[in-house]
Write an enzyme that holds these catalytic residues in place. Structure first.
Site, mmCIF file in Angstrom:
data_model
loop_
_atom_site.group_PDB
_atom_site.id
_atom_site.type_symbol
_atom_site.label_atom_id
_atom_site.label_comp_id
_atom_site.label_asym_id
_atom_site.label_seq_id
_atom_site.Cartn_x
_atom_site.Cartn_y
_atom_site.Cartn_z
ATOM 1 N N LYS A 152 29.780 -38.419 -1.991
ATOM 2 C CA LYS A 152 29.094 -37.330 -1.295
ATOM 3 C C LYS A 152 27.604 -37.614 -1.477
ATOM 4 O O LYS A 152 26.963 -37.129 -2.411
ATOM 5 C CB LYS A 152 29.513 -35.979 -1.914
ATOM 6 C CG LYS A 152 29.153 -34.788 -1.065
ATOM 7 C CD LYS A 152 29.864 -33.534 -1.556
ATOM 8 C CE LYS A 152 29.314 -32.285 -0.891
ATOM 9 N NZ LYS A 152 29.530 -32.193 0.544
HETATM 10 C C1 LIG Z 1 31.981 -34.692 5.118
HETATM 11 C C2 LIG Z 1 32.776 -33.686 4.354
HETATM 12 N N1 LIG Z 1 34.111 -33.772 4.370
HETATM 13 C C3 LIG Z 1 34.884 -32.898 3.700
HETATM 14 C C4 LIG Z 1 34.319 -31.882 2.946
HETATM 15 C C5 LIG Z 1 35.195 -30.942 2.172
HETATM 16 O O1 LIG Z 1 35.073 -31.189 0.799
HETATM 17 P P1 LIG Z 1 35.261 -30.043 -0.283
HETATM 18 O O2 LIG Z 1 36.587 -29.414 -0.020
HETATM 19 O O3 LIG Z 1 35.247 -30.762 -1.578
HETATM 20 O O4 LIG Z 1 34.140 -29.093 -0.125
HETATM 21 C C6 LIG Z 1 32.930 -31.762 2.897
HETATM 22 C C7 LIG Z 1 32.292 -30.704 2.110
HETATM 23 O O5 LIG Z 1 31.877 -30.943 1.010
HETATM 24 C C8 LIG Z 1 32.143 -32.692 3.606
HETATM 25 O O6 LIG Z 1 30.812 -32.613 3.575
#
Ligand SMILES: Cc1ncc(COP(=O)(O)O)c(C=O)c1O
Length: 312
Positions: free
Chosen positions: A158
């Site tokens: 991330k």
């Molecule tokens: C690109 C992306 N995909 C998926 C997610 C979902 O991840 P999470 O459930 O850990 O928030 C996020 C959010 O953080 C994201 O930015």
């Protein structure tokens, strides 16, 4: 900024919101060399509690490792700094944004001499795709932008710079009059939303793209999979073709900011009846109960913020 809080945690210090500033030659500002998390804390019957806090902190450390950024704090230091930050800001529920980035001190593309700075901010933030979206479902568009591939960036991280991909997709979908973008991976299979993982319900089964489809390994994805399985549904991780989106009985997305949101239309095809389907509703209800501490079964997912010590 709307919803500004009082203080932000910066490199071990609590500083006033308006004083949380960086130099314009901060490395991360130029090259996107940062990693972050999106976390939510909820008001629960046990007090303010952070949903899957340690899982988010673990992912932050993994993202940092993937970009060669040693975080100069322990997991526990970041955890308790977040507790104190929420308490100092007097927030009962909030969004939590830890950010680890290459700071001021060195420019150029070799970043390893630049300092690794760490901040944590919290603020009140309502449903990212709207309360109405959570109730009645959103309209989404398959983006012309493909999700970043593992041959050029790191979908599992991330990381700040990687979000230019999401930003382009989000702008495109908004300009076209949709609430969210759905990105395909570099092979043309369904990947995820610009900030959410995606689930397709067909024939009573729930399907979601696998780790190898360039997804972010979402924490709410994991939670939704577990909740759905605990409810007795079969969840299959497999590649999903674009047409399966249009032909699905139900589609929903999950993410920290959005929570669990039904998708009622994709590229102007109604999904199922055009209203959130039964399986989506059942999983959404159980998911909301887990987030808000109404579920005994998932109580261990909540990191309760300790009550402040009484003044002596
Ligand atoms: C690109 C992306 N995909 C998926 C997610 C979902 O991840 P999470 O459930 O850990 O928030 C996020 C959010 O953080 C994201 O930015």
């Amino acid at each position: 900024m709307q919803n500004a809080a009082d203080v932000i945690w910066m490199n071990g210090q609590f500083v006033a919101w308006d004083d949380a500033k960086v130099h314009v030659l901060t490395h991360g500002l130029h090259y996107g060399t940062g990693v972050f998390e999106g976390i939510r804390a909820y008001e629960t019957p046990r007090g303010t509690a952070i949903f899957r806090h340690t899982d988010h902190i673990d992912r932050l450390f993994k993202s940092a490792e993937l970009y060669y950024m040693p975080i100069p704090y322990t997991r526990e230091e970041l955890r308790s700094a977040t507790h104190e930050l929420i308490t100092r800001n007097g927030l009962k529920s909030c969004y939590v944004r830890p950010l680890v980035y290459r700071g001021y001190g060195q420019m150029g593309l070799y970043p390893l001499e630049a300092p690794v700075d760490v901040t944590i901010a919290v603020w009140s933030w309502g449903a990212y795709l709207g309360d109405e979206g959570k109730r009645t479902g959103i309209r989404a568009k398959v983006s012309s932008w493909r999700r970043i591939g593992p041959d050029s960036l790191i979908p599992h991280a991330k990381a700040c710079g990687q979000y230019l991909n999401s930003v382009l997709a989000k702008i495109e979908s908004h300009k076209a009059g949709y609430e969210e973008a759905i990105l395909l991976d570099t092979r043309g299979f369904v990947c995820e939303g610009s900030g959410e993982n995606l689930f397709v319900v067909s024939g009573g089964r729930i399907h979601t793209p696998p780790q190898t489809a360039s997804i972010l390994d979402g924490i709410n994805r994991k939670s939704a999979i577990q909740i759905a399985r605990d409810l007795g549904y079969e969840v299959v991780e497999r590649d999903i073709a674009r047409a399966e989106l249009y032909l699905a009985d139900e589609v929903f997305v999950t993410g920290t900011a959005a929570e669990l949101v039904p998708v009622r239309e994709i590229d102007d095809h109604a999904i199922g009846t055009g209203e959130p389907g039964e399986i989506t509703r059942v999983v959404q209800r159980a998911f909301d109960d887990a987030l808000r501490g109404r579920s005994e079964r998932y109580a261990e997912w909540l990191d309760v913020v300790p009550a402040p010590a009484p003044a002596t």
